[in-house]
Write an enzyme that holds these catalytic residues in place. Structure first.
Site, PDB file in Angstrom:
ATOM      1  N   LYS A  18       0.853  -1.190   0.000  1.00  0.00           N
ATOM      2  CA  LYS A  18       0.000   0.000   0.000  1.00  0.00           C
ATOM      3  C   LYS A  18       0.889   1.240   0.000  1.00  0.00           C
ATOM      4  O   LYS A  18       1.743   1.407   0.888  1.00  0.00           O
ATOM      5  CB  LYS A  18      -0.901  -0.006   1.237  1.00  0.00           C
ATOM      6  CG  LYS A  18      -1.894   1.144   1.291  1.00  0.00           C
ATOM      7  CD  LYS A  18      -2.854   0.964   2.469  1.00  0.00           C
ATOM      8  CE  LYS A  18      -3.917   2.049   2.508  1.00  0.00           C
ATOM      9  NZ  LYS A  18      -4.896   1.826   3.606  1.00  0.00           N
ATOM     10  N   ASP A 112     -14.908   1.669  10.262  1.00  0.00           N
ATOM     11  CA  ASP A 112     -15.273   1.618   8.842  1.00  0.00           C
ATOM     12  C   ASP A 112     -15.729   0.216   8.458  1.00  0.00           C
ATOM     13  O   ASP A 112     -15.377  -0.298   7.396  1.00  0.00           O
ATOM     14  CB  ASP A 112     -14.089   2.058   7.981  1.00  0.00           C
ATOM     15  CG  ASP A 112     -14.506   2.417   6.552  1.00  0.00           C
ATOM     16  OD1 ASP A 112     -15.704   2.693   6.334  1.00  0.00           O
ATOM     17  OD2 ASP A 112     -13.649   2.429   5.659  1.00  0.00           O
TER      18      ASP A 112
END
Length: 312
Positions: A18, A112
């Protein structure tokens, strides 16, 4: 916040890399969010969280990065395209609740939770993985941290800022409350469990309409064929006040475990494989991947709620 690439270690398995977008790493708040995600993952050893191998800043790339465990499987949103049996719904929710119990014990809120962030691996037996801690929050205090570090971390989310996807947000998240508790994660899991069992989320409509419903409306009744204890559990998890919800993920797990065989959890998967990799379209790079509700804050939601109550 970035792009995720499939990579291979020089000697080892595939990994997910990432890399933070360059235009975001110039901002301290985004750098600290990225670092907070790495910090949260490093605290967690539960099998339902992806393992982090390395993180930091690479001068050659001029970028902040994370090297993560690579997982193949399908996310829960994809899994729900086909009918999910009650047993499989409870099996998925059980593994999520057990992962949340671990996270909350380490002082971490996910913030989330949604079907797209729940991966069901292709392992035998399958393992549920919670992805994307980019909005995670640490709600305890490390005694080794300075007061200034704690203050900066707390200020990453200001009162009135709203992040997330309305269909999977708690009332307090929709109102932009900064101080939320583990009960908020459990509300989001209640929304997901409702959808796994019923085949649709409890609230639908525009983002504003769904946000208002999360704050004010009672969820619909579950099907008559749903076991009474599951219906009661979902209703408990979806209480508007955090104090009226389960106060521990273990309380949720206790009910779900009754509907899951003690043997390996059977979760039939679609043939198609989906990696944890979630690459951003290059043309959309200028838009942060945080699903920020720029149009709604506590004042707006409050005004809409009052208007709705007056006219109904």
């Amino acid at each position: 916040m970035g792009c995720v690439y499939k990579g291979r270690a020089e000697s080892g398995p595939n990994v997910a890399v990432k890399i933070m977008h360059g235009h975001l790493q110039k901002r301290q708040d985004f750098r600290e969010r990225f670092e907070l995600e790495a910090q949260a993952l490093s605290r967690l050893s539960h099998q339902s969280f992806t393992q982090i191998h390395e993180s930091g800043y690479d001068s050659d790339l001029d970028a902040y990065f994370m090297v993560l465990e690579f997982v193949e499987g399908v996310n829960a949103a994809k899994r729900m395209e086909a009918k999910v049996s009650l047993e499989d719904a409870c099996a998925i929710a059980l593994q999520v609740s057990e992962a949340l119990a671990e996270a909350h014990s380490q002082g971490i809120l996910h913030r989330d939770l949604k079907p797209e962030n729940i991966m069901v691996s292709n392992d035998d037996p399958p393992v549920v993985k919670l992805l994307d801690l980019g909005l995670a929050k640490l709600f305890d205090t490390d005694p080794d941290e300075t007061t200034e570090a704690v203050k900066r971390r707390r200020n990453l989310t200001k009162t009135g800022e709203v992040f997330g996807t309305p269909a999977y947000m708690s009332p307090e998240m929709c109102l932009g409350n900064r101080d939320i508790s583990p009960a908020s994660d459990l509300y989001c899991l209640g929304l997901i469990l409702f959808e796994l069992v019923e085949g649709h989320p409890p609230f639908s409509g525009s983002p504003v309409e769904v946000s208002l419903a999360q704050v004010e409306a009672a969820p619909p009744m579950m099907s008559a064929t749903t076991p009474v204890d599951i219906s009661r559990l979902v209703a408990w998890m979806l209480q508007k006040s955090p104090a009226d919800r389960p106060q521990s993920a273990n309380q949720v797990s206790e009910v779900l475990r009754k509907h899951v065989p003690s043997a390996a959890v059977p979760i039939p998967l679609p043939v198609e494989k989906m990696a944890v990799v979630d690459t951003i379209d290059p043309e959309q790079k200028e838009s942060p991947r945080m699903n920020r509700l720029w149009f709604v804050g506590p004042l707006l939601v409050g005004a809409l709620v009052i208007g709705w109550l007056v006219t109904r």
